[in-house]
Design an enzyme around this catalytic site. Structure first.
Site, mmCIF file in Angstrom:
data_model
loop_
_atom_site.group_PDB
_atom_site.id
_atom_site.type_symbol
_atom_site.label_atom_id
_atom_site.label_comp_id
_atom_site.label_asym_id
_atom_site.label_seq_id
_atom_site.Cartn_x
_atom_site.Cartn_y
_atom_site.Cartn_z
ATOM 1 N N HIS A 10 0.438 -48.282 125.080
ATOM 2 C CA HIS A 10 -0.676 -48.196 124.135
ATOM 3 C C HIS A 10 -0.738 -46.852 123.400
ATOM 4 O O HIS A 10 -1.610 -46.656 122.552
ATOM 5 C CB HIS A 10 -1.991 -48.423 124.885
ATOM 6 C CG HIS A 10 -3.157 -48.798 124.017
ATOM 7 N ND1 HIS A 10 -3.233 -49.984 123.325
ATOM 8 C CD2 HIS A 10 -4.315 -48.132 123.739
ATOM 9 C CE1 HIS A 10 -4.369 -50.049 122.658
ATOM 10 N NE2 HIS A 10 -5.056 -48.936 122.890
ATOM 11 N N ASP A 65 1.692 -52.526 127.312
ATOM 12 C CA ASP A 65 0.358 -51.994 127.071
ATOM 13 C C ASP A 65 -0.568 -52.458 128.193
ATOM 14 O O ASP A 65 -0.802 -53.657 128.370
ATOM 15 C CB ASP A 65 -0.134 -52.511 125.716
ATOM 16 C CG ASP A 65 -1.410 -51.861 125.244
ATOM 17 O OD1 ASP A 65 -2.267 -51.539 126.083
ATOM 18 O OD2 ASP A 65 -1.555 -51.681 124.019
ATOM 19 N N SER A 89 -5.827 -49.644 118.061
ATOM 20 C CA SER A 89 -6.770 -49.967 119.131
ATOM 21 C C SER A 89 -8.169 -50.201 118.561
ATOM 22 O O SER A 89 -8.352 -51.104 117.735
ATOM 23 C CB SER A 89 -6.739 -48.861 120.185
ATOM 24 O OG SER A 89 -7.411 -49.249 121.363
#
Length: 286
Positions: free
Chosen positions: A256, A223, A147
């Site tokens: 995620h 995600d 991320s």
């Protein structure tokens, strides 16, 4: 440097540490996993940059990386995601800016510029410290992240290709100038002049200076941040235009979080080991 805790893990040693940072002019924390091979000599080192709200503990506790790192003889290093002291006004006002959200930039705007120098910390100070204090082979370094940390890994490697031999990412913020997270961070840390943002946008960087080795990116299709924040297709297009060897793997049903990372961490570690020249025959003899 101070050892906060130490744990035997898969025949190696997991440490959590703190030190007074030159770049951040504050205490910084980081974690190191030394594989069992480090008892006999220097080993390749793989840096992991974590995402928003994470700490130096997150990856080491949640990813399940140590078993394969011990097998391959890879040292793992994970820094915190921002300075924590001294506190700055508004540093905890939102979860995506300030504490736990340093975005791996060298801030130019006050008050952040005094301490939020995560880019220089990751690319210069931390590797120097690790090479001096641990049996790390500084000639065989790789970097990856998740991320915000995936963004950081891409930027650090693209801007410092002589320092890193391998590069991968999980669900990176791949075009931060074109997403809300990135625009908020860059405007707050770097200021309103968007020309200053280019040095921290992986899609802009790879279009100008491709990395010397293939880049691996994994992304889950479930995600919730994919469409608005991550934009892997923009990075993929920039790679194609610049001739950058690149593999984007889309994984149906994955979100995620760290269950996604747990599912693919072994593949990433083995991929980095190959790029870093890990000799499996020698490992088998140890």
């Amino acid at each position: 440097m101070k050892t906060l805790s130490e744990h035997t893990c898969f025949g190696g040693t997991q440490r959590f540490l703190s030190h007074d940072s030159r770049e951040c002019t504050s205490e910084m924390r980081f974690a190191v996993y030394e594989p069992p091979q480090a008892k006999h000599g220097r080993v390749p080192v793989l840096y992991y940059l974590a995402g928003l709200t994470c700490t130096e503990e997150t990856f080491m506790i949640k990813a399940g990386a140590q078993r394969v790192a011990a097998e391959l003889g890879l040292m793992l290093v994970a820094p915190d995601t921002s300075p924590r002291q001294p506190r700055l006004p508004g540093d905890d006002a939102s979860w995506d800016f300030g504490l736990g959200a340093g975005f791996y930039v060298d801030a130019r705007q006050a008050p952040w510029s005094a301490h939020y120098r995560m880019y220089s910390y990751v690319t210069r100070e931390l590797p120097e410290l690790v090479a001096a204090q641990f049996p790390a082979d500084a000639s065989r370094q790789g970097i990856f992240g998740h991320s915000m940390g995936g963004h950081g890994a891409l930027v650090c490697a693209l801007r410092n290709p002589d320092c890193y031999r391998s590069l991968s990412a999980f669900a990176p913020i791949a075009a931060p100038m074109q997403c809300p997270w990135g625009r908020k961070a860059f405007s707050g840390y770097l200021g309103p002049d968007e020309s200053m943002w280019m040095d921290y946008d992986a899609s802009a960087l790879v279009a100008q200076r491709p990395f010397h080795s293939p880049i691996l990116v994994d992304q889950g299709t479930a995600d919730k941040f994919l469409a608005e924040q991550l934009n892997p297709e923009i990075f993929a297009d920039a790679c194609r235009r610049s001739g950058q060897p690149f593999e984007l793997r889309m994984h149906a049903g994955y979100d995620h979080g760290y269950y996604f990372i747990q599912s693919l961490i072994e593949e990433h570690l083995r991929w980095h080991a190959r790029q870093l020249g890990v000799d499996h025959a020698s490992l088998a003899e140890q």
